[in-house]
Enzyme design. Structure first.
Site, PDB file in Angstrom:
ATOM      1  N   CYS A   2       0.844  -1.188   0.000  1.00 18.91           N
ATOM      2  CA  CYS A   2       0.000   0.000   0.000  1.00 18.91           C
ATOM      3  C   CYS A   2       0.882   1.241   0.000  1.00 18.91           C
ATOM      4  O   CYS A   2       1.788   1.374   0.817  1.00 18.91           O
ATOM      5  CB  CYS A   2      -0.935   0.094   1.202  1.00 18.91           C
ATOM      6  SG  CYS A   2      -2.091  -1.260   1.337  1.00 18.91           S
ATOM      7  N   ARG A  28       3.554  -0.381  -4.964  1.00 21.18           N
ATOM      8  CA  ARG A  28       3.308  -0.871  -3.606  1.00 21.18           C
ATOM      9  C   ARG A  28       1.961  -1.597  -3.498  1.00 21.18           C
ATOM     10  O   ARG A  28       1.705  -2.290  -2.529  1.00 21.18           O
ATOM     11  CB  ARG A  28       3.309   0.294  -2.626  1.00 21.18           C
ATOM     12  CG  ARG A  28       4.690   0.736  -2.272  1.00 21.18           C
ATOM     13  CD  ARG A  28       4.635   1.787  -1.200  1.00 21.18           C
ATOM     14  NE  ARG A  28       5.842   1.731  -0.417  1.00 21.18           N
ATOM     15  CZ  ARG A  28       5.981   1.052   0.710  1.00 21.18           C
ATOM     16  NH1 ARG A  28       4.964   0.379   1.206  1.00 21.18           N
ATOM     17  NH2 ARG A  28       7.111   1.052   1.357  1.00 21.18           N
ATOM     18  N   TRP A  71      -3.058  -2.537  -1.678  1.00 26.58           N
ATOM     19  CA  TRP A  71      -2.817  -3.975  -1.866  1.00 26.58           C
ATOM     20  C   TRP A  71      -3.660  -4.655  -0.801  1.00 26.58           C
ATOM     21  O   TRP A  71      -3.390  -4.537   0.396  1.00 26.58           O
ATOM     22  CB  TRP A  71      -1.332  -4.295  -1.686  1.00 26.58           C
ATOM     23  CG  TRP A  71      -0.999  -5.720  -2.013  1.00 26.58           C
ATOM     24  CD1 TRP A  71      -0.734  -6.240  -3.245  1.00 26.58           C
ATOM     25  CD2 TRP A  71      -0.875  -6.819  -1.104  1.00 26.58           C
ATOM     26  NE1 TRP A  71      -0.461  -7.579  -3.159  1.00 26.58           N
ATOM     27  CE2 TRP A  71      -0.549  -7.962  -1.852  1.00 26.58           C
ATOM     28  CE3 TRP A  71      -1.031  -6.950   0.274  1.00 26.58           C
ATOM     29  CZ2 TRP A  71      -0.363  -9.215  -1.276  1.00 26.58           C
ATOM     30  CZ3 TRP A  71      -0.840  -8.199   0.857  1.00 26.58           C
ATOM     31  CH2 TRP A  71      -0.502  -9.310   0.080  1.00 26.58           C
ATOM     32  N   ASN A  95      -1.378   1.916   6.010  1.00 27.37           N
ATOM     33  CA  ASN A  95      -0.532   0.873   5.423  1.00 27.37           C
ATOM     34  C   ASN A  95      -0.087  -0.007   6.567  1.00 27.37           C
ATOM     35  O   ASN A  95       0.411   0.496   7.572  1.00 27.37           O
ATOM     36  CB  ASN A  95       0.678   1.519   4.737  1.00 27.37           C
ATOM     37  CG  ASN A  95       1.693   0.486   4.272  1.00 27.37           C
ATOM     38  OD1 ASN A  95       1.325  -0.649   3.964  1.00 27.37           O
ATOM     39  ND2 ASN A  95       2.956   0.874   4.229  1.00 27.37           N
ATOM     40  N   GLY A  96      -0.266  -1.320   6.420  1.00 26.46           N
ATOM     41  CA  GLY A  96       0.135  -2.223   7.502  1.00 26.46           C
ATOM     42  C   GLY A  96      -1.022  -3.098   7.918  1.00 26.46           C
ATOM     43  O   GLY A  96      -2.021  -3.205   7.192  1.00 26.46           O
ATOM     44  N   GLU A 463      15.511 -19.021  -8.230  1.00 29.21           N
ATOM     45  CA  GLU A 463      15.182 -17.642  -8.598  1.00 29.21           C
ATOM     46  C   GLU A 463      14.524 -17.606  -9.987  1.00 29.21           C
ATOM     47  O   GLU A 463      13.580 -16.838 -10.223  1.00 29.21           O
ATOM     48  CB  GLU A 463      16.448 -16.762  -8.553  1.00 29.21           C
ATOM     49  CG  GLU A 463      16.350 -15.401  -9.220  1.00 29.21           C
ATOM     50  CD  GLU A 463      15.189 -14.532  -8.758  1.00 29.21           C
ATOM     51  OE1 GLU A 463      14.549 -14.859  -7.750  1.00 29.21           O
ATOM     52  OE2 GLU A 463      14.892 -13.544  -9.447  1.00 29.21           O
ATOM     53  N   LYS A 467      10.939 -15.890 -11.005  1.00 33.93           N
ATOM     54  CA  LYS A 467      10.799 -14.889 -12.070  1.00 33.93           C
ATOM     55  C   LYS A 467       9.707 -15.315 -13.043  1.00 33.93           C
ATOM     56  O   LYS A 467       8.838 -14.532 -13.423  1.00 33.93           O
ATOM     57  CB  LYS A 467      12.149 -14.751 -12.774  1.00 33.93           C
ATOM     58  CG  LYS A 467      12.628 -13.450 -13.204  1.00 33.93           C
ATOM     59  CD  LYS A 467      12.959 -12.382 -12.206  1.00 33.93           C
ATOM     60  CE  LYS A 467      12.138 -12.213 -11.000  1.00 33.93           C
ATOM     61  NZ  LYS A 467      12.758 -11.871  -9.768  1.00 33.93           N
ATOM     62  N   GLU A 470       6.073 -15.317 -11.367  1.00 36.11           N
ATOM     63  CA  GLU A 470       5.415 -14.076 -10.963  1.00 36.11           C
ATOM     64  C   GLU A 470       4.954 -13.213 -12.134  1.00 36.11           C
ATOM     65  O   GLU A 470       3.994 -12.478 -11.984  1.00 36.11           O
ATOM     66  CB  GLU A 470       6.238 -13.284  -9.951  1.00 36.11           C
ATOM     67  CG  GLU A 470       7.478 -12.640 -10.465  1.00 36.11           C
ATOM     68  CD  GLU A 470       8.275 -11.925  -9.358  1.00 36.11           C
ATOM     69  OE1 GLU A 470       7.704 -11.440  -8.386  1.00 36.11           O
ATOM     70  OE2 GLU A 470       9.512 -11.845  -9.516  1.00 36.11           O
ATOM     71  N   HIS A 486      15.213 -37.921  -7.638  1.00 37.93           N
ATOM     72  CA  HIS A 486      14.717 -38.475  -6.375  1.00 37.93           C
ATOM     73  C   HIS A 486      13.218 -38.233  -6.204  1.00 37.93           C
ATOM     74  O   HIS A 486      12.713 -38.275  -5.083  1.00 37.93           O
ATOM     75  CB  HIS A 486      15.501 -37.880  -5.198  1.00 37.93           C
ATOM     76  CG  HIS A 486      16.957 -38.248  -5.230  1.00 37.93           C
ATOM     77  ND1 HIS A 486      17.406 -39.528  -5.002  1.00 37.93           N
ATOM     78  CD2 HIS A 486      18.058 -37.518  -5.511  1.00 37.93           C
ATOM     79  CE1 HIS A 486      18.732 -39.555  -5.105  1.00 37.93           C
ATOM     80  NE2 HIS A 486      19.156 -38.348  -5.441  1.00 37.93           N
ATOM     81  N   LYS A 576       5.344  -4.558  -4.759  1.00 34.47           N
ATOM     82  CA  LYS A 576       6.804  -4.476  -4.794  1.00 34.47           C
ATOM     83  C   LYS A 576       7.427  -4.659  -3.424  1.00 34.47           C
ATOM     84  O   LYS A 576       8.405  -5.358  -3.253  1.00 34.47           O
ATOM     85  CB  LYS A 576       7.209  -3.114  -5.376  1.00 34.47           C
ATOM     86  CG  LYS A 576       8.714  -2.901  -5.495  1.00 34.47           C
ATOM     87  CD  LYS A 576       9.304  -3.811  -6.541  1.00 34.47           C
ATOM     88  CE  LYS A 576      10.792  -3.669  -6.684  1.00 34.47           C
ATOM     89  NZ  LYS A 576      11.381  -4.843  -7.354  1.00 34.47           N
TER      90      LYS A 576
HETATM   91  O1  M6R Z   1      12.466  -5.600  -1.037  1.00 33.96           O
HETATM   92  P1  M6R Z   1      12.935  -6.985  -0.782  1.00 33.96           P
HETATM   93  O2  M6R Z   1      14.170  -7.359  -1.520  1.00 33.96           O
HETATM   94  O3  M6R Z   1      13.099  -7.266   0.704  1.00 33.96           O
HETATM   95  O4  M6R Z   1      11.773  -7.922  -1.287  1.00 33.96           O
HETATM   96  C1  M6R Z   1      11.819  -9.302  -1.082  1.00 33.96           C
HETATM   97  C2  M6R Z   1      10.824 -10.029  -1.955  1.00 33.96           C
HETATM   98  O5  M6R Z   1       9.531  -9.632  -1.654  1.00 33.96           O
HETATM   99  C3  M6R Z   1      11.104  -9.817  -3.444  1.00 33.96           C
HETATM  100  O6  M6R Z   1      12.400 -10.193  -3.774  1.00 33.96           O
HETATM  101  C4  M6R Z   1      10.114 -10.620  -4.296  1.00 33.96           C
HETATM  102  O7  M6R Z   1      10.371 -11.977  -4.157  1.00 33.96           O
HETATM  103  C5  M6R Z   1      10.200 -10.139  -5.755  1.00 33.96           C
HETATM  104  N1  M6R Z   1       8.892  -9.885  -6.272  1.00 33.96           N
HETATM  105  C6  M6R Z   1      10.829 -11.117  -6.657  1.00 33.96           C
HETATM  106  O8  M6R Z   1      10.937 -10.655  -7.950  1.00 33.96           O
END
Ligand code: M6R
Length: 581
Positions: A2, A28, A71, A95-96, A463, A467, A470, A486, A576
């Protein structure tokens, strides 16, 4: 999560500025948005479901306004659940998470006609009751804040007096100073076009913005406090898409320069970081999501380069290991935003037991950086796309540098990284991108995709899966190359695409096992192998191979998203910066 933004001052552009600045915080949260503005008629609220970048708002003569880009946490994506929330003469954006809100909501249900399912509306209700009972805004906010369990930042407008009140505990709030307006936002980009002079609101502090003046108090003692004006170095241009259709591709391409920027660390800071690590009885590296995978890559670097075992834990899983965080522990936190709630909670615990907090973060002004004994800046500039790309390679770069510094081979590490950065510069070119796009076209309709990697390429397989998932919503999973046989190999069918990271003999054997069961192999490696059906070439970066290997996958994910008709910058259900637990 948010975005919140408030503006006070003498100019009658407050609502326009909130509307414009909130767009810069859209990453956000982008489920719905709303603005409360104060003009000569009083406080008026506009709300819309959907992205603020696609929204419209009528012009006004407002001299004060607060806004929110949501959000969703409590309650679905509806107009009623979007902020601001008004109860009586009180208007709130939040926010929170108000974790214990239900107990208060249940008690108040006879008295208040709640319109939403949110925890935030309960804050407005509690404040309204306090005001009705004769409290001043300051008293009301102090008392209500003490009732809230959880991390939060709120902005409040009262019908009864001009100005915006702000309280923070756990979620960021930064003031922008200068000119004929004062700004307060959950992130600096909201007001960066107007000013780069800021005051940081810390936890358990309250601010009252009236005109261009601001008063600050400590929420716990009630004492007034002074704030220092700080000039921040942010580059407005790099927070802009420029000629690119999306931030994601802009940020991927920026890696031609950003890796070199991440390499260019202050040696004294690196030494201070390494000294703290060497003094520590134990090292824990934490992160979330992609940053956790950068932490895992760093774990391999320390083992391979420095012969040192470090512990890596996802921040949300630290609870079970808390007893091992002691006064002589070095806690290394990796975070792009430096605001992730799961990380900040561990940081608070580490502070409470006098452990040393060190960090690698892209936002030098973040809560994490400010809580760290040494904070190494990733220096890749604002990362706006939800999917992390240039921050990831920046974090991996610094992890690699630190392992070399720890092993007293800093100059050698620097040389390897500089070579890798130069090769990445050559690798990222339009032909390379077109080739990857052509591979994306072949597999865009797949339901499943698997990625394997060995040693430090194992975290990159994980990772890669994040990617792809998401932004394309394809079911992608990463595995340690040797682990597939396995169990997960049962998932391979005729035509299942599998990405194979690396060309060492054992990984190629694993690729062959996959191919014998019908898999189509996409190899990402320095040499082409007969088992590959498609090959994405990457340069040889020695032990820094994770750095170069993730980039083609970032490009592939971007094209998957486009080909499948998704917005790569704002994937569904995500935000984000994850500032809730
Ligand atoms: O701001 P941060 O690096 O702490 O965020 C951590 C994760 O939320 C962030 O890396 C998330 O996994 C991304 N959307 C990945 O692309």
């Amino acid at each position: 999560m948010c975005g919140i933004f408030g503006v006070t001052g003498t100019a009658k552009t407050a609502a326009d500025n909130v509307f414009a600045g909130l767009k810069n915080l859209e990453y956000r949260g982008y489920d719905s948005w709303g603005v409360a503005l104060r003009d000569t008629e009083g406080i008026q609220i506009t709300k819309q479901v959907g992205k603020i970048s696609e929204g419209t708002m009528e012009g006004s003569d407002a001299y004060e306004a607060v806004g929110h880009s949501r959000w969703a946490t409590h309650g679905g994506v509806t107009l009623d659940n979007s902020h601001p929330h008004r109860v009586g003469g009180v208007v709130v954006v939040h926010n929170g998470i108000f974790e214990n809100y239900l107990s208060y909501k249940t008690k108040l249900e006879d008295e208040i006609d709640f319109k939403s399912e949110t925890d935030s509306e309960v804050i407005a209700a509690l404040l309204h009751i306090e005001i009705q009972n004769g409290s001043s805004p300051q008293e009301a906010l102090t008392h209500v804040s003490s009732l809230i369990e959880g991390r939060f930042a709120i902005l409040v407008m009262f019908d009864s007096m001009p100005g915006i009140w702000a309280v923070r505990r756990g979620s960021p709030l930064i003031l922008g100073r200068g000119g004929e307006q004062t700004y307060i936002a959950s992130d600096i980009p909201a007001f960066l076009e107007m000013t780069n002079v800021v005051n940081y609101l810390d936890d358990n502090q309250m601010a009252y913005l009236h005109g261009v003046e601001v008063d600050f108090w400590d929420l716990l003692t009630g004492e007034e406090i002074e704030k220092r004006n700080i000039e921040v170095e942010w580059d407005i241009e790099s927070a802009d898409k420029g000629e690119h259709p999306h931030f994601m591709i802009k940020e991927i391409l920026e890696q031609k320069e950003t890796i070199a920027r991440a390499i260019n660390q202050d040696k004294e800071q690196i030494d201070a970081f390494t000294t703290a690590l060497k003094k520590a009885g134990g090292i824990y590296i934490i992160g979330c999501g992609t940053a956790h995978k950068a932490a895992m890559a760093t774990e391999y670097f320390f083992a391979q380069i420095a012969g040192k075992k470090v512990n890596v834990v996802a921040a949300s899983e630290v609870e079970s290991f808390k007893t091992f965080i002691r006064p002589n522990t070095a806690l290394v936190c990796i975070s792009q935003s430096g605001e992730t709630a799961d990380i900040m909670e561990v940081v608070e615990y580490a502070e409470s037991v006098d452990a040393t907090v060190l960090s690698i973060t892209n936002v030098a002004s973040s809560s994490l950086a400010r809580a760290s004994t040494v904070a190494l800046p990733v220096k890749v500039g604002p990362e706006k796309a939800v999917a992390s790309t240039k921050a990831t390679t920046g974090q991996i770069t610094i992890g690699f540098l630190l392992a070399h510094a720890y092993a007293d081979t800093f100059t050698k590490g620097l040389g390897i990284l500089l070579g890798a950065a130069a090769n990445i510069n050559d690798m990222i070119n339009p032909r390379y991108e077109e080739h990857i796009e052509s591979v994306a076209k072949k597999f865009k309709d797949t339901e499943n995709l698997f990625i394997i990697g060995r040693a430090s390429l194992y975290p990159i397989a994980l990772e890669a899966a994040i990617k792809i998932q998401e932004v394309s919503y394809i079911h992608a999973q990463g595995f340690a190359a040797g682990e597939l046989k396995h169990g997960p190999i049962a998932l391979i069918e005729e035509g299942t695409p599998c990405i194979v990271l690396g060309d060492d003999q054992e990984t190629i054997s694993n690729a062959t096992e996959l191919k014998s069961r019908g898999a189509v192999i996409i190899g990402i490696s320095t040499t082409e192998q007969p088992v590959f059906d498609h090959w994405l070439r990457v340069p040889d970066a020695e032990l820094a191979q994770p750095l170069v290997s993730i980039i083609p996958i970032q490009i592939l994910s971007y094209h998957f998203a486009l080909l499948r008709g998704h917005d790569p910058d704002m994937p569904r259900n995500l935000a984000k910066s994850v500032t809730v637990k």
